[in-house]
Design a protein around this motif. Structure first.
Motif, PDB file in Angstrom:
ATOM      1  N   SER A   1       0.831  -1.195   0.000  1.00  0.00           N
ATOM      2  CA  SER A   1       0.000   0.000   0.000  1.00  0.00           C
ATOM      3  C   SER A   1       0.866   1.245   0.000  1.00  0.00           C
ATOM      4  O   SER A   1       2.078   1.185   0.250  1.00  0.00           O
ATOM      5  CB  SER A   1      -0.922   0.010   1.226  1.00  0.00           C
ATOM      6  OG  SER A   1      -0.172   0.190   2.414  1.00  0.00           O
TER       7      SER A   1
ATOM      8  N   ASP B   1     -11.518   7.886   6.122  1.00  0.00           N
ATOM      9  CA  ASP B   1     -11.461   6.452   5.840  1.00  0.00           C
ATOM     10  C   ASP B   1     -12.579   5.719   6.582  1.00  0.00           C
ATOM     11  O   ASP B   1     -12.440   4.545   6.908  1.00  0.00           O
ATOM     12  CB  ASP B   1     -10.097   5.873   6.221  1.00  0.00           C
ATOM     13  CG  ASP B   1      -9.818   5.978   7.723  1.00  0.00           C
ATOM     14  OD1 ASP B   1     -10.524   6.739   8.416  1.00  0.00           O
ATOM     15  OD2 ASP B   1      -8.887   5.301   8.212  1.00  0.00           O
TER      16      ASP B   1
ATOM     17  N   ARG C   1     -12.160   2.723   2.968  1.00  0.00           N
ATOM     18  CA  ARG C   1     -11.417   3.303   1.850  1.00  0.00           C
ATOM     19  C   ARG C   1     -11.363   4.818   2.020  1.00  0.00           C
ATOM     20  O   ARG C   1     -12.247   5.422   2.615  1.00  0.00           O
ATOM     21  CB  ARG C   1     -12.084   2.967   0.513  1.00  0.00           C
ATOM     22  CG  ARG C   1     -12.261   1.485   0.256  1.00  0.00           C
ATOM     23  CD  ARG C   1     -12.809   1.280  -1.147  1.00  0.00           C
ATOM     24  NE  ARG C   1     -13.342  -0.057  -1.333  1.00  0.00           N
ATOM     25  CZ  ARG C   1     -12.624  -1.122  -1.656  1.00  0.00           C
ATOM     26  NH1 ARG C   1     -11.325  -0.997  -1.816  1.00  0.00           N
ATOM     27  NH2 ARG C   1     -13.191  -2.300  -1.805  1.00  0.00           N
TER      28      ARG C   1
ATOM     29  N   THR D   1     -15.909   7.783  -3.452  1.00  0.00           N
ATOM     30  CA  THR D   1     -15.020   6.838  -2.771  1.00  0.00           C
ATOM     31  C   THR D   1     -13.858   6.495  -3.690  1.00  0.00           C
ATOM     32  O   THR D   1     -14.059   6.164  -4.856  1.00  0.00           O
ATOM     33  CB  THR D   1     -15.765   5.551  -2.388  1.00  0.00           C
ATOM     34  OG1 THR D   1     -16.801   5.876  -1.469  1.00  0.00           O
ATOM     35  CG2 THR D   1     -14.818   4.550  -1.734  1.00  0.00           C
TER      36      THR D   1
ATOM     37  N   GLU E   1      -9.906   4.431  -4.233  1.00  0.00           N
ATOM     38  CA  GLU E   1      -9.230   3.166  -3.959  1.00  0.00           C
ATOM     39  C   GLU E   1     -10.091   1.950  -4.259  1.00  0.00           C
ATOM     40  O   GLU E   1      -9.905   0.885  -3.674  1.00  0.00           O
ATOM     41  CB  GLU E   1      -8.755   3.122  -2.492  1.00  0.00           C
ATOM     42  CG  GLU E   1      -7.838   4.274  -2.124  1.00  0.00           C
ATOM     43  CD  GLU E   1      -7.400   4.245  -0.681  1.00  0.00           C
ATOM     44  OE1 GLU E   1      -8.064   3.573   0.129  1.00  0.00           O
ATOM     45  OE2 GLU E   1      -6.401   4.891  -0.347  1.00  0.00           O
ATOM     46  N   ALA E   2     -11.058   2.117  -5.191  1.00  0.00           N
ATOM     47  CA  ALA E   2     -11.922   0.990  -5.542  1.00  0.00           C
ATOM     48  C   ALA E   2     -12.074   0.825  -7.044  1.00  0.00           C
ATOM     49  O   ALA E   2     -12.691  -0.134  -7.495  1.00  0.00           O
ATOM     50  CB  ALA E   2     -13.300   1.158  -4.903  1.00  0.00           C
TER      51      ALA E   2
ATOM     52  N   GLU F   1      -5.558   5.074  -5.849  1.00  0.00           N
ATOM     53  CA  GLU F   1      -5.001   5.304  -4.517  1.00  0.00           C
ATOM     54  C   GLU F   1      -4.663   6.778  -4.398  1.00  0.00           C
ATOM     55  O   GLU F   1      -4.589   7.517  -5.387  1.00  0.00           O
ATOM     56  CB  GLU F   1      -3.748   4.442  -4.314  1.00  0.00           C
ATOM     57  CG  GLU F   1      -3.425   4.157  -2.871  1.00  0.00           C
ATOM     58  CD  GLU F   1      -2.361   3.071  -2.702  1.00  0.00           C
ATOM     59  OE1 GLU F   1      -2.130   2.639  -1.567  1.00  0.00           O
ATOM     60  OE2 GLU F   1      -1.779   2.647  -3.721  1.00  0.00           O
TER      61      GLU F   1
ATOM     62  N   ASN G   1     -11.208  -5.809  -5.737  1.00  0.00           N
ATOM     63  CA  ASN G   1     -10.910  -4.571  -5.010  1.00  0.00           C
ATOM     64  C   ASN G   1     -11.224  -4.734  -3.520  1.00  0.00           C
ATOM     65  O   ASN G   1     -11.548  -3.776  -2.830  1.00  0.00           O
ATOM     66  CB  ASN G   1     -11.674  -3.379  -5.592  1.00  0.00           C
ATOM     67  CG  ASN G   1     -13.177  -3.468  -5.361  1.00  0.00           C
ATOM     68  OD1 ASN G   1     -13.675  -4.440  -4.790  1.00  0.00           O
ATOM     69  ND2 ASN G   1     -13.913  -2.465  -5.820  1.00  0.00           N
TER      70      ASN G   1
ATOM     71  N   LEU H   1     -11.024  -5.429   0.522  1.00  0.00           N
ATOM     72  CA  LEU H   1     -10.208  -5.079   1.664  1.00  0.00           C
ATOM     73  C   LEU H   1     -10.385  -6.159   2.715  1.00  0.00           C
ATOM     74  O   LEU H   1     -11.495  -6.651   2.931  1.00  0.00           O
ATOM     75  CB  LEU H   1     -10.617  -3.718   2.231  1.00  0.00           C
ATOM     76  CG  LEU H   1     -10.404  -2.523   1.306  1.00  0.00           C
ATOM     77  CD1 LEU H   1     -10.888  -1.244   1.979  1.00  0.00           C
ATOM     78  CD2 LEU H   1      -8.950  -2.379   0.903  1.00  0.00           C
TER      79      LEU H   1
END
Length: 1016
Positions: free
Chosen positions: A102, A310, A314, A334, A336-337, A343, A821, A823
């Motif tokens: 990350s 966050d 995300r 949103t 990071e998806a 990112e 994607n 988490l």
């Protein structure tokens, strides 16, 4: 035995060549070319063409080695590979390790080959801190290896508690000189959140570990820290170690540590204020989730604000209004998806409003480089700005009237300030030096640009090349082209924000004690403290019309936004140094010169070694001329190792990187059988240092060489496209006893040989295409024995047509599209979705041809803090002369259903799970002391069905009819339900499931299931 060997080899071909089923993608847009420098202690690898940078890192690495050697007291006998990537983006997509990193990972040390891998993100100070941290890990790994070679198997890094494993590198790299790190400890002390050392984990292990060792350093001395380290490596019992080193139990030592922190930080309560005592809280991470609310920006009209959070795991951007009591009333988008916003740069990003109060700009990372987006408050992208030749962009600001952007970006191994005209697409470089220049901000009329520059050098306890660098605030006058330093102090000064229209006043964050806002009156050379808050102010923004300051403040384990009334007329100003004009240059010799590069390896650098710090705040610096000869604990033989270059006295050469394979692992076993000869299995893998080339070999021994099995596979990964090729030669045999004659045996001998190819193309971080193909030849022969397997004879194929010899060539191409994607929580995915669709064919011998399509989609919704809903849909359909047969009692089946029904060519399965926290902490004392944490549980329901003809029906002449429900009972539709705990054991997840099958009327007997795989 042979059958097992064949299965293992086939699995190794599939897993080793084609990788994992799901997973996000590493994307290398271009192949990175490397140069190398071999110094006495390091094999350094750096981007080709950056020779000056490589020399500088070589000097930094060698001097850091001697800095650490003074503490460890033992030279290293081998070289440490050191890989420095030119940017954070290149670093997180490294092939050195398989996992995807990350943005928040600053570096790592790979233990198998003891490789140090770090990025250069524009800050030489950050690189030196990370290098020292990771080199400490590598140093300990190397010491462990040396001790094992000497037979001292007990001295291993595994004895160190995790807080010591990460605390020692932090201590040696920073020696307590980081107010950002102290912020976490202060918060834990004042909110009574200190964790017992034996239980501390995660990020807080870094912070408490460092603080614990700093306590020992300040109360005892630096040598005591290393004595403690060496004692723990020999004895895992902390009480015995502490009794030997400190004359007390570990419990009492920990109590002394806590009292030390209380004495050190409790006075802050009298000097500073809690954020909720001086401002209105705008966010509440404890109730809505997440822990980071930051990057706040107030709209030009002062009625609303944007910020990053966050809260839904995300990073997302939310809109709040000062007139709305709802916390975070609207989510804009949103990140990071998706491939558009893959990112955000960790702690190096921001938001900025446009003049219309309805749109804003920000930077997001994509697989093709960073992009600047302009978006409206409905979440629609208005403009996507790509700046040629700039891949990494940090903070930005916008000059609306000139349609111009100022930003911080990495180019040519340094971070500078640029302006970019959106209309003319003209790029102008404002700074050009090795210092880390960032956080630019336009003045009201855009005639000046303020920014933070990591260029002010002060004395520091950690005596490194760059450890004394601090940020100062510079102002660039666009008319005169002059740079002025406006914060002439020895603290870290960041986050400049212009105040008003006069271009004479700047807000900035100063970390003299803890990070707080100050205001500098540039014209009158005065400065005033604006906020006085406990813990740390991360960033903020001001609305002069309302005299309102909104800050992001860390308090009680997370960042919240607070609105603070700011009566500027009541501020108390003091005299400060007059602003000074700064001469900007790119003189690397301030920290490095070529003559120093020529000396590394036989001329040691002098260090200022710090001794006991009785005050708890400042160190006493004693000059210490470090020379290896003065180290009486090192034997002469080892001394020669460290001084081998003394007779050479030549500069290390810069050479091109050459691919050399090194062994990664080897495992297996072998035995000798009087009947079969040598049998066993060996698997090994090799890769080059960068991980761009991978080679795997699997060998199955089965008595005779011609009856053995072999597979080879090769992966090539330096480009965006990933390629793989493999070959296999697999033998198998199975023996059956006749059901009619007890002395008659049948043996089937099978041979499979072929080649496999793989091509993967990542569309972005979350989507990829996979193309696989296997071309193979299959031969099957049957033999018969009538003397208890003493001799075998060919079978009469006319009498046994079903046992006739088979010899055919097949091709098996497949195409897949994969998305992921998700988490993860401790035992499996908790957020996002992943799916794969595969179309596969068998082409060749007509009676074995088929076409199979398979869909596997899994979704996860995280809600109410630690709870999640997980769902799965599987659909499989196969057609042809020899269709693939699907079952329901396998891993991807109905849990609780355990029947031996034949597989069929169509399948549908759906699963639903509720995942929840089960036990946070379990301490078992008997029969073994075991501590288990973060145990989760799941309640699940599976419903599945398979239908269509099967090979069993054809063989027995049965007529199959599908009957989903019979009366009130499920018939061909199968259903199961159950529950079970999940234990995270590092890379493995232990799952114990209790499941029942049901037909909606009755329930079957419970089925007990155990597995070591993560949740689906």
């Amino acid at each position: 035995m042979k059958k097992h060997i064949v299965i293992i080899i086939l699995l190794s071909i599939v897993i080793g060549l084609y990788g994992q089923y799901f997973g996000r993608n590493k994307i290398q847009n271009e192949k990175e070319e490397w140069s190398q420098i071999k110094t006495i202690h390091f094999d350094l690898y750096f981007p080709k063409g950056e020779d000056d940078f490589g020399k500088q890192v070589a000097v930094l690495a060698e001097d850091t080695y001697y800095y650490l050697r003074d503490d460890f007291k033992t030279p290293l006998q081998g070289k440490i590979p050191l890989i420095v990537y030119p940017s954070q983006q290149d670093f997180i997509t490294t092939n050195v390790i398989s996992s995807l990193l990350s943005e928040g990972v600053g570096g790592f040390t790979e233990s198998m080959k003891n490789r140090i891998v770090i990025p250069f993100n524009g800050s030489y100070k950050a690189m030196e801190d990370v290098l020292t941290h990771e080199m400490t890990h590598a140093y300990i790994n190397a010491l462990d290896k040396q001790n094992r070679f000497k037979g001292s198997y007990g001295a291993t890094n595994s004895r160190l508690p995790f807080w010591f494993t990460e605390g020692l590198p932090e201590f040696l790299s920073l020696v307590g000189e980081d107010n950002h790190n102290d912020m976490f400890i202060i918060d834990m002390v004042l909110n009574d959140r200190l964790i017992p050392m034996e239980q501390v984990g995660g990020y807080f292990a870094y912070r408490q570990g460092e603080a614990f060792l700093n306590y020992i350093y300040n109360e005892y001395d630096r040598e005591k820290v290393m004595e403690f380290f060496n004692a723990i490596r020999q004895q895992s019992d902390l009480d015995k170690v502490c009794d030997k080193v400190f004359g007390m139990t570990f419990h009492n030592l920990e109590l002394s540590f806590k009292n030390y922190l209380k004495r050190k930080y409790y006075y802050y309560i009298n000097e500073l204020k809690m954020p909720y005592e001086v401002g209105q809280r705008l966010t509440d991470f404890e109730n809505v989730g997440g822990s980071r609310n930051y990057g706040v920006k107030i709209s030009p009209d002062g009625t609303k604000y944007l910020y990053f959070t966050d809260r839904e795991w995300r990073q997302s951007v939310w809109l709040g209004t000062f007139h709305d009591s709802k916390e975070g009333s609207k989510k804009i988008f949103t990140g990071e998806a998706s491939g558009r916003f893959e990112e955000f740069h960790y702690d190096k990003n921001n938001l900025c409003w446009l003049a219309d109060n309805e749109s804003f700009a920000f930077v997001a990372k994509t697989s093709k480089g960073d992009r600047i987006y302009i978006m409206n408050l409905d979440g629609h992208v208005i403009k996507n700005i790509e700046i040629p030749n700039i891949d990494t962009i940090f903070e930005i600001d916008i000059n609306n009237e000139a349609n111009e952007i100022v930003f911080s970006a990495v180019e040519d191994m340094q971070t500078d300030i640029f302006t970019y005209n959106i209309d003319s697409k003209k790029l102008t470089k404002i700074t050009n030096d090795i210092y880390f220049n960032h956080q630019p901000a336009y003045s009201y009329d855009a005639s000046k640009i303020a920014f933070a520059s990591e260029r002010h050098l002060v004395d520091s306890v950690r005596d490194g090349y760059f450890s004394g660098l601090r940020n100062t605030i510079l102002v660039y006058d666009r008319d005169s082209k002059q740079f002025t330093d406006v914060t002439l102090n020895d603290n870290d000064n960041t986050n400049p924000t212009w105040l008003g229209t006069s271009n004479d006043s700047l807000l900035f964050i100063n970390d003299e004690l803890l990070s707080n806002y100050m205001l500098v009156d540039i014209k009158n050379s005065k400065v005033a403290k604006v906020t006085n808050i406990i813990s740390g102010v991360n960033d903020g923004d001001i609305n002069l019309n309302k005299n309102r300051l909104v800050v992001s403040n860390y308090q009680d384990r997370g960042w919240n936004l607070y609105s603070i009334d700011l009566p500027l007329e009541e501020l108390t100003f003091e005299e400060c140094k007059k602003a000074e004009i700064v001469t900007m240059n790119n003189d690397r010799s301030l920290f490095y010169n070529d003559s120093r590069f020529k000396e590394i390896g036989y001329v040691k650098r002098e260090f200022n070694k710090v001794r006991k710090d009785y005050s708890g705040f400042k160190g006493t610096i004693v000059n210490f001329n470090y020379d290896a000869v003065s180290d009486s604990t090192v034997i002469a033989g080892n001394m020669d190792i460290d001084n081998v270059a003394d007779s050479l006295k030549v500069s290390p050469k810069i050479e091109d990187y050459k691919v050399r394979f090194q062994i990664d692992n080897i495992w297996g076993g072998a035995a000798y059988s009087s009947a079969d000869g040598a049998i066993g299995f060996i698997q090994t893998s090799f890769s080059d240092l960068m991980g761009n080339h991978g080679l795997g070999v699997s060998l199955g021994l089965a008595g005779k060489l011609e009856e053995s099995s072999l597979s080879l596979r090769y992966l090539y990964l330096p480009y965006r496209w990933d390629f793989g090729v493999g070959g296999f030669y697999v033998n198998d045999e199975q023996v059956y006893r006749s059901s009619y004659y007890s002395n008659v045996f049948y043996r089937e001998k099978e041979l499979s040989a072929g080649i496999s190819t793989m091509i993967n193309y990542p569309i972005n971080k979350f989507w990829r295409l996979e193309f696989n193909n296997t071309l193979y030849k299959y031969v099957s022969e049957w033999e018969i024995s009538e003397d208890f397997e003493e001799s075998w004879n060919p079978i009469d194929e006319e009498a046994n047509p079903y046992l006739a010899k088979e010899d055919y060539l097949m091709d098996r191409p497949s195409f897949s599209i994969v998305h992921d994607n998700t988490l993860y929580g401790p035992t499996g995915p908790l957020m996002g979705w992943r799916g794969a669709y595969t179309l596969e064919a068998n082409i060749g011998e007509e009676k074995y041809t088929n076409l199979t399509s398979y869909l596997d989609v899994r979704g996860y919704k995280f809600f109410h803090k630690r709870y999640a809903i997980a769902g799965r849909l599987i659909a499989g359909f196969s057609r042809g002369k020899d269709p693939t047969m699907f079952e329901l009692d396998t891993y991807n089946g109905v849990r609780g259903y355990d029947d031996n029904e034949p597989g069929r060519k169509n399948k549908l399965l759906t699963s639903l799970e509720l995942r929840f926290p089960f036990m946070d902490y379990v301490d078992i004392a008997f029969p073994l002391p075991i501590i288990l944490g973060n145990i989760r549980g799941a309640v699940f329901t599976d419903v599945g069905v398979i239908w269509g003809d099967s090979s069993y029906d054809e063989f027995n002449g049965d007529n199959y009819t599908f009957d989903a429900i019979k009366g009130q009972r499920l018939k061909d539709i199968k259903m199961g339900f159950g529950f079970g705990p999940r234990f995270s054991m590092g890379p493995l997840v232990l799952k114990f499931d209790f499941a029942w099958d049901t037909d909606l009327v009755d329930c079957g007997k419970p089925t007990y299931m155990f597995s070591i795989y993560e949740e689906f």
